[in-house]
Write an enzyme that holds these catalytic residues in place. Structure first.
Site, mmCIF file in Angstrom:
data_model
loop_
_atom_site.group_PDB
_atom_site.id
_atom_site.type_symbol
_atom_site.label_atom_id
_atom_site.label_comp_id
_atom_site.label_asym_id
_atom_site.label_seq_id
_atom_site.Cartn_x
_atom_site.Cartn_y
_atom_site.Cartn_z
ATOM 1 N N GLU A 192 -30.213 -9.320 23.664
ATOM 2 C CA GLU A 192 -29.436 -8.182 23.170
ATOM 3 C C GLU A 192 -29.858 -6.942 23.961
ATOM 4 O O GLU A 192 -31.017 -6.823 24.365
ATOM 5 C CB GLU A 192 -29.683 -7.992 21.662
ATOM 6 C CG GLU A 192 -29.264 -6.677 21.062
ATOM 7 C CD GLU A 192 -27.779 -6.402 21.179
ATOM 8 O OE1 GLU A 192 -27.419 -5.246 21.446
ATOM 9 O OE2 GLU A 192 -26.971 -7.355 21.001
ATOM 10 N N CYS B 139 -3.561 0.209 9.057
ATOM 11 C CA CYS B 139 -2.813 -1.044 9.119
ATOM 12 C C CYS B 139 -1.514 -0.801 9.877
ATOM 13 O O CYS B 139 -0.945 0.287 9.801
ATOM 14 C CB CYS B 139 -2.506 -1.583 7.729
ATOM 15 S SG CYS B 139 -3.956 -2.040 6.744
ATOM 16 N N PHE C 135 -25.751 -11.416 23.580
ATOM 17 C CA PHE C 135 -25.209 -10.331 22.767
ATOM 18 C C PHE C 135 -25.483 -10.654 21.297
ATOM 19 O O PHE C 135 -24.593 -10.651 20.450
ATOM 20 C CB PHE C 135 -23.714 -10.135 23.000
ATOM 21 C CG PHE C 135 -23.338 -9.844 24.434
ATOM 22 C CD1 PHE C 135 -23.391 -8.550 24.933
ATOM 23 C CD2 PHE C 135 -22.933 -10.861 25.289
ATOM 24 C CE1 PHE C 135 -23.039 -8.283 26.255
ATOM 25 C CE2 PHE C 135 -22.583 -10.606 26.611
ATOM 26 C CZ PHE C 135 -22.638 -9.307 27.089
ATOM 27 N N CYS D 118 0.829 -1.209 0.000
ATOM 28 C CA CYS D 118 0.000 0.000 0.000
ATOM 29 C C CYS D 118 0.861 1.255 0.000
ATOM 30 O O CYS D 118 1.747 1.406 0.855
ATOM 31 C CB CYS D 118 -0.924 -0.002 1.213
ATOM 32 S SG CYS D 118 -1.936 1.477 1.344
ATOM 33 N N ASP E 169 -21.218 -13.601 22.340
ATOM 34 C CA ASP E 169 -20.327 -12.780 21.515
ATOM 35 C C ASP E 169 -20.292 -11.369 22.097
ATOM 36 O O ASP E 169 -20.902 -10.449 21.571
ATOM 37 C CB ASP E 169 -20.824 -12.763 20.068
ATOM 38 C CG ASP E 169 -19.889 -12.005 19.126
ATOM 39 O OD1 ASP E 169 -18.775 -11.656 19.560
ATOM 40 O OD2 ASP E 169 -20.285 -11.756 17.977
ATOM 41 N N CYS F 6 -13.519 -10.716 20.641
ATOM 42 C CA CYS F 6 -12.683 -9.856 19.794
ATOM 43 C C CYS F 6 -11.527 -9.254 20.587
ATOM 44 O O CYS F 6 -10.850 -8.347 20.095
ATOM 45 C CB CYS F 6 -13.522 -8.759 19.146
ATOM 46 S SG CYS F 6 -14.359 -7.671 20.323
ATOM 47 N N CYS G 197 -7.061 1.521 -1.132
ATOM 48 C CA CYS G 197 -6.913 0.814 0.140
ATOM 49 C C CYS G 197 -6.917 -0.680 -0.128
ATOM 50 O O CYS G 197 -7.801 -1.198 -0.807
ATOM 51 C CB CYS G 197 -8.053 1.189 1.081
ATOM 52 S SG CYS G 197 -7.999 0.335 2.668
#
Length: 406
Positions: free
Chosen positions: A290, A70, A270, A61, A337, A363, A144
């Site tokens: 949720e 990044c 979630f 890139c 999650d 995550c 990108c």
């Protein structure tokens, strides 16, 4: 100039460099490299590579050195893959845990179907792109290597949207998602929606054939954006959460399906708009929980349009403040999650319950390891762990853990 040796990468992908007992962070470096530079406030702003690592590659890139989107494009694919697995295993080790790695997925280049861009109007036009590293400066991007082609092709149109509704004093946030029916764009931070601006934005939405353009809380919907979750197609609320790549979502779902296989009743915590609830309802009854009403309304509307799904029930509940209690957790399997902060409060209730099986999606390896330790203290252990890298060239990494009662 001071000579440093990079001993490892920190969690955000910066090199941790040492010299004579001193330490500093150095971006765009790799373990084992010898670098030159001066540290200020614990950071080497522009390190010069004296001895490069064998894992160093030329970034594809042209914006890479400036753009903060990044941070690992200078490392080989094998190195980055191994480093991300190591981030996960080290987070677990810090909590006294270990888990067998059952699989690793890396999403391909140019596969991001959802991205949040920043924009600011200027004298000559607009800046549009991502922030520079550790800065509020917007790096203008023309090409990108992570964005899907449809989003890449829309960058000139998005720039015109910034010019039309942005200001030189404030910054716009543009959440762009690719759906089956076209791009879904949600903008915040712009000028107030007045009749003239509405007409301009509507014309740009027509010109760009956008499915939907949302300006703060006002939407110009030309056709509902549709996201496939199993056999269902969901119209998500504007700017709502969506897995970053279709390939990454497929890897997450495959792991969750495998872990919950054979379950007749599944609890999805979630649940969002139904990323897991809707596909799992093809073979099991699902109860989706949720904290926000809008995602559950989207889930419910999508479910009603699909014939043959098992029963789906749903509940609005803030799981950080009101976790499900042990007598509410009587399901054959749980899918969870949570957001980046994890689910410590809910983990404590699961630990006290009779739950035998869970698919724990995360995550953030550190908060996942913290929650996994809580579960392990009650006999719920990680039997398999899947590592999912859908934020290619960034330090982010996701996991799916099979949790079983030992």
């Amino acid at each position: 100039m001071t000579i440093w040796t990079v001993e490892r990468l920190g969690r955000k992908g910066d090199g941790v460099a040492i010299t004579d007992g001193a330490r500093a962070l150095a971006a765009l470096t790799l373990p084992g490299e010898v670098i030159e530079g001066e540290a200020e406030a614990g950071r080497i702003a522009a390190p010069r590579i004296v001895t490069p690592s064998a894992d160093r590659v030329r970034p594809a890139c042209p914006h890479y050195r400036a753009c903060g989107g990044c941070s690992l494009m200078h490392g080989s694919e094998e190195f980055v893959r191994g480093w991300k697995v190591g981030v996960v295993t080290e987070a677990l080790r810090a909590q006294g845990l270990a888990a067998p790695i059952a699989g690793v997925h890396v999403s391909p280049p140019r596969s991001r179907r959802r991205a949040v861009l920043s924009g600011r109007r200027t004298k000559k036009g607009a800046l549009q792109g991502f922030h520079a590293r550790a800065s509020e400066v917007i790096v203008d991007i023309a090409d990108c290597h992570v964005l899907r082609p449809a989003i890449q092709a829309a960058l000139p149109l998005l720039r015109r949207i910034v010019i039309a509704g942005g200001s030189r004093a404030g910054e716009l946030s543009l959440t762009v998602s690719e759906s089956l029916t076209g791009l879904d764009v949600a903008v915040t931070g712009g000028k107030p929606m007045e009749p003239e601006l509405f007409q301009t934005l509507a014309a740009l939405a027509d010109e760009g054939d956008l499915a939907r353009l949302t300006w703060d809380d006002q939407s110009i919907t030309r056709r509902p954006p549709l996201i496939p979750f199993g056999r269902a197609q969901v119209t998500p609320p504007p700017g709502s959460f969506l897995q970053a790549t279709a390939e990454g979502e497929a890897a997450l779902l495959a792991a969750v399906r495998d872990i919950t296989r054979g379950a007749g009743r599944v609890l999805d915590l979630f649940a969002g708009c139904g990323t897991f609830s809707l596909p799992l309802a093809e073979t099991a009854d699902v109860h989706a929980v949720e904290g926000l009403s809008a995602p559950l309304q989207a889930l419910d509307a999508a479910a009603r349009r699909v014939a043959g799904l098992h029963r789906i029930t749903h509940e609005i509940r803030d799981l950080a403040r009101r976790p499900l209690l042990p007598d509410e957790l009587r399901f054959d399997a749980i899918v969870i999650d949570p957001p980046r902060a994890g689910a410590e409060t809910q983990a404590r209730e699961i630990a006290k319950s009779g739950v035998e099986r869970a698919a724990w999606v995360s995550c953030d390896p550190v908060t996942f390891a913290r929650d996994a330790r809580i579960l392990a203290e009650s006999g719920l252990v990680i039997s398999r762990l899947f590592v999912i890298d859908q934020f290619r060239w960034s330090p982010h990494v996701e996991t799916v853990a099979e949790i079983r009662r030992s």
